[in-house]
Design a protein around this motif. Structure first.
Motif, PDB file in Angstrom:
ATOM      1  N   GLY A 210       0.806  -1.221   0.000  1.00  0.00           N
ATOM      2  CA  GLY A 210       0.000   0.000   0.000  1.00  0.00           C
ATOM      3  C   GLY A 210       0.832   1.261   0.000  1.00  0.00           C
ATOM      4  N   TYR A 211       0.285   2.292  -0.596  1.00  0.00           N
ATOM      5  CA  TYR A 211       0.987   3.575  -0.644  1.00  0.00           C
ATOM      6  C   TYR A 211      -0.035   4.689  -0.845  1.00  0.00           C
ATOM      7  CZ  TYR A 211       0.172   2.882  -5.605  1.00  0.00           C
ATOM      8  OH  TYR A 211      -0.447   2.648  -6.814  1.00  0.00           O
ATOM      9  N   PHE A 212       0.406   5.920  -0.586  1.00  0.00           N
ATOM     10  CA  PHE A 212      -0.405   7.114  -0.830  1.00  0.00           C
ATOM     11  C   PHE A 212       0.281   7.973  -1.888  1.00  0.00           C
ATOM     12  CE2 PHE A 212      -2.454   5.809   2.957  1.00  0.00           C
ATOM     13  CZ  PHE A 212      -3.641   6.512   3.086  1.00  0.00           C
ATOM     14  N   LEU A 230      -3.665   3.335  -1.477  1.00  0.00           N
ATOM     15  CA  LEU A 230      -4.543   3.406  -0.300  1.00  0.00           C
ATOM     16  C   LEU A 230      -5.347   4.700  -0.283  1.00  0.00           C
ATOM     17  CD1 LEU A 230      -2.035   2.096   2.385  1.00  0.00           C
ATOM     18  CD2 LEU A 230      -3.962   0.838   1.386  1.00  0.00           C
ATOM     19  N   LEU A 253      -1.561   7.292   7.192  1.00  0.00           N
ATOM     20  CA  LEU A 253      -0.419   6.508   6.702  1.00  0.00           C
ATOM     21  C   LEU A 253      -0.116   5.352   7.645  1.00  0.00           C
ATOM     22  CD1 LEU A 253       2.103   9.302   5.571  1.00  0.00           C
ATOM     23  CD2 LEU A 253       0.649   7.914   4.113  1.00  0.00           C
ATOM     24  N   GLN A 256      -3.156   2.684   7.999  1.00  0.00           N
ATOM     25  CA  GLN A 256      -3.348   1.829   6.825  1.00  0.00           C
ATOM     26  C   GLN A 256      -2.061   1.118   6.409  1.00  0.00           C
ATOM     27  OE1 GLN A 256      -6.169   2.936   3.850  1.00  0.00           O
ATOM     28  NE2 GLN A 256      -6.660   4.856   4.870  1.00  0.00           N
ATOM     29  N   ALA A 258       0.841   2.041   5.288  1.00  0.00           N
ATOM     30  CA  ALA A 258       1.398   2.415   3.986  1.00  0.00           C
ATOM     31  C   ALA A 258       2.900   2.140   3.958  1.00  0.00           C
ATOM     32  CB  ALA A 258       1.139   3.890   3.708  1.00  0.00           C
ATOM     33  N   THR A 259       3.371   1.625   2.842  1.00  0.00           N
ATOM     34  CA  THR A 259       4.808   1.390   2.643  1.00  0.00           C
ATOM     35  C   THR A 259       5.493   2.674   2.203  1.00  0.00           C
ATOM     36  OG1 THR A 259       4.340  -0.881   1.946  1.00  0.00           O
ATOM     37  CG2 THR A 259       6.483   0.008   1.318  1.00  0.00           C
ATOM     38  N   VAL A 261       4.953   6.955   0.510  1.00  0.00           N
ATOM     39  CA  VAL A 261       4.157   8.125   0.163  1.00  0.00           C
ATOM     40  C   VAL A 261       4.901   8.846  -0.966  1.00  0.00           C
ATOM     41  CG1 VAL A 261       5.173   9.509   2.033  1.00  0.00           C
ATOM     42  CG2 VAL A 261       3.025  10.223   1.009  1.00  0.00           C
ATOM     43  N   VAL A 281       7.186   5.212   7.071  1.00  0.00           N
ATOM     44  CA  VAL A 281       6.801   5.283   5.656  1.00  0.00           C
ATOM     45  C   VAL A 281       7.927   5.915   4.837  1.00  0.00           C
ATOM     46  CG1 VAL A 281       5.087   6.202   4.044  1.00  0.00           C
ATOM     47  CG2 VAL A 281       4.390   5.540   6.338  1.00  0.00           C
TER      48      VAL A 281
END
Length: 318
Positions: A210-212, A230, A253, A256, A258-259, A261, A281
């Motif tokens: 997952g990432y943003f 995500l 972040l 969820q 996240a790996t 951003v 992250v």
């Protein structure tokens, strides 16, 4: 007789030179650089490709200069996504004949491929805060101000359909160059297939990570290669988000898992660092316009691979 031939030659030379002057600005004009990547592959060795939007400018707030309007009017062919993406061109393209224009979003083969709900949302609330994307029950990210995601150049299949349309228009306009245009299209399709396969192989191990992103632009690319966003935040590079806003983003972040951003070249690194500070992250950069890539026969394939490298280097932690 000699004098008559000399006069005829002089008249012919004058006619040719004036035609050359009139055609000096004529070329294929692409709205945005990634569209120029596709155009330059098809037009290679036939006619010049020019890009309207300068590097570093934003399609959201660009205004045409008088010289831009002149270039559009003089162009052999104008290629753009459409008024939903390049609103700054809408008025100037209305007077251009359909035979001298390719509107990618309106191509028959493209319409069924359009993705809902990912249009640009560079709009801030009253406090100058950018909004975060939110997930629907299906987990899709929805936040947009148009019906469709218009970042169409990020779809390899739409790029291929665009190349076919550009080829067909140029064959109509320059039938004498048909053999070269046919060869260019064949080369483009072969390069595209090879790049698509290579990128698919490179990104396959990253499915589920997952990432943003800051800008909800990448839906076509993500769908093609099975990537897992995500959510997204649209950050106005002119406005530093407040402490409360950064805290909200950071909480999402972490919650969820996240790996990564991702920022974009036009966003100040300080914003990204502020978001990721105090979390595990990683930070990366995605360039949806390929600003550092020069126009060439290979530039679109290079663009696809560059994005893959940008995703994988952050998601893998290289």
């Amino acid at each position: 007789m000699l004098q008559k031939n000399t006069l005829l030659f002089a008249a012919l030379s004058l006619a040719l030179s004036s035609a050359a002057v009139q055609r000096a600005d004529a070329a294929v004009v692409a709205s945005l650089k990634p569209i120029g990547f596709i155009v330059s592959a098809i037009a290679d060795g036939v006619t010049e490709t020019q890009v309207l939007l300068p590097d570093g400018a934003s399609e959201h707030d660009y205004s045409l200069r008088p010289s831009d309007v002149k270039r559009l009017q003089n162009a052999d062919l104008v290629v753009w996504v459409g008024p939903e993406m390049e609103a700054f061109m809408n008025k100037s393209t209305q007077s251009i004949s359909e035979k001298n224009k390719v509107t990618i979003a309106q191509l028959e083969g493209v319409k069924p491929l359009l993705m809902k709900g990912g249009d640009d949302d560079d709009h801030d609330d009253d406090e100058g805060h950018a909004h975060a994307g939110h997930e629907s029950e299906k987990g899709d990210v929805h936040h947009h101000h148009g019906d469709y995601n218009m970042h169409l150049w990020l779809s390899p299949e739409i790029a291929r359909l665009s190349a076919v349309a550009i080829h067909d228009k140029l064959v109509e306009l320059m039938p004498q160059s048909r053999a070269k245009l046919d060869a260019n299209l064949k080369d483009f399709e072969a390069q595209l297939a090879a790049a698509d396969k290579q990128v698919g192989h490179e990104l396959a191990p990253l499915k589920g990570k997952g990432y943003f992103v800051f800008h909800d632009a990448y839906g076509y690319y993500e769908k093609q290669y099975g990537l897992t966003p995500l959510g997204h935040f649209t950050v106005n590079p002119e406005i530093q988000p407040g402490a409360q806003r950064l805290h909200q983003i950071r909480t999402q972040l972490v919650e969820q898992k996240a790996t990564c951003v991702f920022a974009e070249p036009q966003f100040r690194p300080a914003v990204v660092e502020a978001v990721a500070r105090g979390t595990s992250v990683r930070m990366g950069t995605l360039d949806p316009l390929g600003t550092n890539i020069q126009l060439s026969k290979e530039s679109y394939a290079t663009f696809l691979r560059q994005l893959a490298n940008q995703y994988s280097s952050c998601l893998k932690g290289d």
